[in-house]
Motif scaffolding. Structure first.
Motif, PDB file in Angstrom:
ATOM      1  N   THR A 129      49.032 100.290 101.100  1.00 23.34           N
ATOM      2  CA  THR A 129      47.585 100.130 101.212  1.00 23.34           C
ATOM      3  C   THR A 129      46.892 101.216 100.391  1.00 23.34           C
ATOM      4  O   THR A 129      45.964 100.951  99.634  1.00 23.34           O
ATOM      5  CB  THR A 129      47.144 100.213 102.685  1.00 23.34           C
ATOM      6  OG1 THR A 129      47.842  99.209 103.421  1.00 23.34           O
ATOM      7  CG2 THR A 129      45.657 100.021 102.838  1.00 23.34           C
ATOM      8  N   TRP A 139      51.324  89.591 105.991  1.00 26.31           N
ATOM      9  CA  TRP A 139      51.768  89.969 104.644  1.00 26.31           C
ATOM     10  C   TRP A 139      53.271  90.238 104.672  1.00 26.31           C
ATOM     11  O   TRP A 139      54.025  89.713 103.875  1.00 26.31           O
ATOM     12  CB  TRP A 139      50.984  91.203 104.229  1.00 26.31           C
ATOM     13  CG  TRP A 139      51.162  91.688 102.834  1.00 26.31           C
ATOM     14  CD1 TRP A 139      52.037  92.643 102.413  1.00 26.31           C
ATOM     15  CD2 TRP A 139      50.451  91.284 101.675  1.00 26.31           C
ATOM     16  NE1 TRP A 139      51.906  92.854 101.074  1.00 26.31           N
ATOM     17  CE2 TRP A 139      50.929  92.035 100.595  1.00 26.31           C
ATOM     18  CE3 TRP A 139      49.439  90.369 101.445  1.00 26.31           C
ATOM     19  CZ2 TRP A 139      50.438  91.893  99.309  1.00 26.31           C
ATOM     20  CZ3 TRP A 139      48.953  90.239 100.165  1.00 26.31           C
ATOM     21  CH2 TRP A 139      49.455  90.988  99.117  1.00 26.31           C
ATOM     22  N   CYS A 153      45.056  95.448  98.838  1.00 24.97           N
ATOM     23  CA  CYS A 153      44.884  96.564  99.777  1.00 24.97           C
ATOM     24  C   CYS A 153      44.494  96.033 101.150  1.00 24.97           C
ATOM     25  O   CYS A 153      45.065  96.422 102.164  1.00 24.97           O
ATOM     26  CB  CYS A 153      43.823  97.522  99.256  1.00 24.97           C
ATOM     27  SG  CYS A 153      43.363  98.834 100.389  1.00 24.97           S
ATOM     28  N   LEU A 154      43.547  95.141 101.174  1.00 20.71           N
ATOM     29  CA  LEU A 154      43.095  94.563 102.438  1.00 20.71           C
ATOM     30  C   LEU A 154      44.191  93.733 103.090  1.00 20.71           C
ATOM     31  O   LEU A 154      44.482  93.873 104.283  1.00 20.71           O
ATOM     32  CB  LEU A 154      41.847  93.717 102.206  1.00 20.71           C
ATOM     33  CG  LEU A 154      41.258  93.045 103.431  1.00 20.71           C
ATOM     34  CD1 LEU A 154      40.707  94.105 104.374  1.00 20.71           C
ATOM     35  CD2 LEU A 154      40.166  92.081 103.027  1.00 20.71           C
ATOM     36  N   SER A 187      47.400  93.886 102.713  1.00 19.90           N
ATOM     37  CA  SER A 187      48.595  94.628 103.108  1.00 19.90           C
ATOM     38  C   SER A 187      48.464  95.271 104.478  1.00 19.90           C
ATOM     39  O   SER A 187      49.453  95.730 105.041  1.00 19.90           O
ATOM     40  CB  SER A 187      48.935  95.687 102.061  1.00 19.90           C
ATOM     41  OG  SER A 187      47.986  96.723 102.078  1.00 19.90           O
ATOM     42  N   THR A 188      47.261  95.304 105.027  1.00 22.64           N
ATOM     43  CA  THR A 188      47.079  95.868 106.365  1.00 22.64           C
ATOM     44  C   THR A 188      47.381  94.855 107.463  1.00 22.64           C
ATOM     45  O   THR A 188      47.509  95.236 108.615  1.00 22.64           O
ATOM     46  CB  THR A 188      45.639  96.385 106.551  1.00 22.64           C
ATOM     47  OG1 THR A 188      44.735  95.292 106.411  1.00 22.64           O
ATOM     48  CG2 THR A 188      45.322  97.470 105.548  1.00 22.64           C
ATOM     49  N   PHE A 189      47.517  93.594 107.115  1.00 22.36           N
ATOM     50  CA  PHE A 189      47.769  92.554 108.106  1.00 22.36           C
ATOM     51  C   PHE A 189      49.265  92.262 108.225  1.00 22.36           C
ATOM     52  O   PHE A 189      49.976  92.248 107.219  1.00 22.36           O
ATOM     53  CB  PHE A 189      47.031  91.257 107.737  1.00 22.36           C
ATOM     54  CG  PHE A 189      45.542  91.388 107.781  1.00 22.36           C
ATOM     55  CD1 PHE A 189      44.883  91.490 108.981  1.00 22.36           C
ATOM     56  CD2 PHE A 189      44.805  91.431 106.613  1.00 22.36           C
ATOM     57  CE1 PHE A 189      43.504  91.618 109.027  1.00 22.36           C
ATOM     58  CE2 PHE A 189      43.431  91.556 106.638  1.00 22.36           C
ATOM     59  CZ  PHE A 189      42.780  91.656 107.850  1.00 22.36           C
ATOM     60  N   PHE A 241      52.717  99.960 106.172  1.00 22.78           N
ATOM     61  CA  PHE A 241      51.551  99.432 105.483  1.00 22.78           C
ATOM     62  C   PHE A 241      50.731 100.530 104.803  1.00 22.78           C
ATOM     63  O   PHE A 241      50.130 100.292 103.789  1.00 22.78           O
ATOM     64  CB  PHE A 241      50.659  98.679 106.469  1.00 22.78           C
ATOM     65  CG  PHE A 241      51.366  97.554 107.147  1.00 22.78           C
ATOM     66  CD1 PHE A 241      51.748  96.439 106.443  1.00 22.78           C
ATOM     67  CD2 PHE A 241      51.666  97.617 108.492  1.00 22.78           C
ATOM     68  CE1 PHE A 241      52.410  95.397 107.058  1.00 22.78           C
ATOM     69  CE2 PHE A 241      52.319  96.580 109.120  1.00 22.78           C
ATOM     70  CZ  PHE A 241      52.693  95.477 108.398  1.00 22.78           C
ATOM     71  N   THR A 242      50.714 101.699 105.358  1.00 28.97           N
ATOM     72  CA  THR A 242      49.822 102.744 104.890  1.00 28.97           C
ATOM     73  C   THR A 242      50.098 103.154 103.446  1.00 28.97           C
ATOM     74  O   THR A 242      49.178 103.283 102.661  1.00 28.97           O
ATOM     75  CB  THR A 242      49.917 103.978 105.807  1.00 28.97           C
ATOM     76  OG1 THR A 242      49.683 103.558 107.145  1.00 28.97           O
ATOM     77  CG2 THR A 242      48.907 105.018 105.425  1.00 28.97           C
ATOM     78  N   MET A 247      52.932 101.342 111.331  1.00 29.99           N
ATOM     79  CA  MET A 247      51.785 101.594 110.468  1.00 29.99           C
ATOM     80  C   MET A 247      52.198 102.247 109.152  1.00 29.99           C
ATOM     81  O   MET A 247      51.581 102.024 108.129  1.00 29.99           O
ATOM     82  CB  MET A 247      50.760 102.487 111.179  1.00 29.99           C
ATOM     83  CG  MET A 247      49.987 101.769 112.256  1.00 29.99           C
ATOM     84  SD  MET A 247      49.121 100.305 111.656  1.00 29.99           S
ATOM     85  CE  MET A 247      47.915 101.053 110.595  1.00 29.99           C
TER      86      MET A 247
END
Length: 141
Positions: free
Chosen positions: A24, A71, A63-64, A66-68, A20-21, A17
């Motif tokens: 994001t 990506w 931003c959206l 990059s949470t998946f 990505f954090t 996590m």
């Protein structure tokens, strides 16, 4: 085993996590700043204001996305397929920074030039993320 988490599982989860954090958050912060500037200065020329809104929207989409996981996986796949992808992000970042500085300097640091430069930061941030992902991939080998 399904609902009980082990300490190793928690560490792996947070390590994944963390990738990505940070980006994001950076995409979200950039989008919020660009939106706040566009809304906070209603007397801006419409072209500058539109550019800020478009860049803010692109930042929110990044931003959206990059949470998946896809990506990161897409970046890794492109990196493995093309060895030129190693230098391409550095070239794009360098080109954008030189272009931003040149544009702002040639317009005598006018407010509109600075705001246009801010709207180009999304491209720099996207390619910085690509560099970080490829470096993480190389360090995991």
């Amino acid at each position: 085993m399904g609902i009980f988490r082990t300490e190793k599982h928690d560490k792996d989860y947070w390590r994944k996590m963390k990738r990505f954090t940070l980006f994001t958050f950076l995409y979200l912060a950039l989008g919020v700043c660009l939106t706040a500037i566009a809304l906070g200065y209603p007397n801006l020329p419409s072209g500058v204001q539109t550019s800020l809104f478009i860049s803010a929207g692109a930042s929110y989409i990044a931003c959206l996305l990059s949470t998946f996981p896809f990506w990161r996986e897409t970046t890794i796949r492109l990196y493995r397929e093309r060895n030129s992808a190693v230098i391409l992000p550095w070239l794009v970042i360098g080109f954008n920074i030189v272009w931003i500085i040149w544009d702002v300097q040639s317009q005598n640091w006018a407010m509109e030039a600075i705001l246009q430069a801010l709207s180009r930061l999304i491209a720099v941030l996207l390619f910085v993320e690509i560099i970080v992902i490829t470096r993480q991939m190389n360090s995991e080998r």
